[in-house]
Design a protein around this motif. Sequence first.
Motif, PDB file in Angstrom:
ATOM      1  N   PRO A   6       0.828  -1.206   0.000  1.00  0.00           N
ATOM      2  CA  PRO A   6       0.000   0.000   0.000  1.00  0.00           C
ATOM      3  C   PRO A   6       0.864   1.258   0.000  1.00  0.00           C
ATOM      4  O   PRO A   6       2.007   1.234   0.464  1.00  0.00           O
ATOM      5  CB  PRO A   6      -0.805  -0.112   1.298  1.00  0.00           C
ATOM      6  CG  PRO A   6      -0.715  -1.539   1.715  1.00  0.00           C
ATOM      7  CD  PRO A   6       0.579  -2.057   1.151  1.00  0.00           C
ATOM      8  N   ARG A  55      -5.544   3.190  -8.236  1.00  0.00           N
ATOM      9  CA  ARG A  55      -5.781   1.770  -7.990  1.00  0.00           C
ATOM     10  C   ARG A  55      -4.456   1.053  -7.721  1.00  0.00           C
ATOM     11  O   ARG A  55      -4.331   0.281  -6.780  1.00  0.00           O
ATOM     12  CB  ARG A  55      -6.496   1.152  -9.193  1.00  0.00           C
ATOM     13  CG  ARG A  55      -7.134  -0.177  -8.933  1.00  0.00           C
ATOM     14  CD  ARG A  55      -7.973  -0.677 -10.116  1.00  0.00           C
ATOM     15  NE  ARG A  55      -8.958   0.306 -10.572  1.00  0.00           N
ATOM     16  CZ  ARG A  55      -8.924   0.921 -11.763  1.00  0.00           C
ATOM     17  NH1 ARG A  55      -7.973   0.667 -12.630  1.00  0.00           N
ATOM     18  NH2 ARG A  55      -9.848   1.793 -12.092  1.00  0.00           N
ATOM     19  N   GLU A  58      -3.094   1.743  -4.414  1.00  0.00           N
ATOM     20  CA  GLU A  58      -4.049   1.375  -3.364  1.00  0.00           C
ATOM     21  C   GLU A  58      -4.453   2.567  -2.508  1.00  0.00           C
ATOM     22  O   GLU A  58      -4.548   2.491  -1.282  1.00  0.00           O
ATOM     23  CB  GLU A  58      -3.495   0.232  -2.509  1.00  0.00           C
ATOM     24  CG  GLU A  58      -3.243  -1.026  -3.312  1.00  0.00           C
ATOM     25  CD  GLU A  58      -2.708  -2.175  -2.474  1.00  0.00           C
ATOM     26  OE1 GLU A  58      -2.946  -2.197  -1.254  1.00  0.00           O
ATOM     27  OE2 GLU A  58      -2.054  -3.053  -3.066  1.00  0.00           O
ATOM     28  N   ARG A  60      -7.179   4.622  -1.119  1.00  0.00           N
ATOM     29  CA  ARG A  60      -8.596   4.402  -0.849  1.00  0.00           C
ATOM     30  C   ARG A  60      -9.074   5.345   0.252  1.00  0.00           C
ATOM     31  O   ARG A  60      -9.156   4.963   1.417  1.00  0.00           O
ATOM     32  CB  ARG A  60      -8.852   2.959  -0.406  1.00  0.00           C
ATOM     33  CG  ARG A  60      -8.347   1.885  -1.329  1.00  0.00           C
ATOM     34  CD  ARG A  60      -9.221   1.802  -2.593  1.00  0.00           C
ATOM     35  NE  ARG A  60      -8.888   0.634  -3.384  1.00  0.00           N
ATOM     36  CZ  ARG A  60      -7.972   0.600  -4.331  1.00  0.00           C
ATOM     37  NH1 ARG A  60      -7.277   1.673  -4.617  1.00  0.00           N
ATOM     38  NH2 ARG A  60      -7.743  -0.494  -5.013  1.00  0.00           N
TER      39      ARG A  60
END
Length: 157
Positions: A6, A55, A58, A60
């Motif tokens: 991440p 994406r 990662e 989010r």
Amino acid sequence: MSRSTPAFRLTTGVKRLYLLRHAKSSWSDPSLADEERPLAPRGRKAAKKMAKELRRREIRPKLVLSSSSQRTQETLELIASSLDDPPVEVEEGLYGAGSDALLARVRAVSDTVGSVLVVGHNPGLQDLALRLTPGSERLIEKFPTGALAAFELDAES
């Protein structure tokens, strides 16, 4: 950073802030008010690439705060599939907001929200990014359309 790692590791007391400038807008219709200008074809293409990068990294966010302008809404629509469907708050006050107003809005977010994406405009976004990273030569130079600045803040709120 490997593809499976991440972009950030969240630990207790750490908050993430993402500042995203809208993609390139169109100037083809001079009769439109600034807030009504859509994305240019180049901007739509860039926003699709941006979605892939979000994406891949990662990224989010748990909340999205967006300006009400047409170009920020179109940018958000094109990257939305990469964001795992966070709540989105579209706010007229973010259109043309300066760094003080942006910072105040981010500070008003609930302490339970660990990450926030702000989709907006210059000069406010660039000025806020500079406040958070004083002396950054790259940010002083420019914060172009489609740019994303990511911050990891050691703060409880």
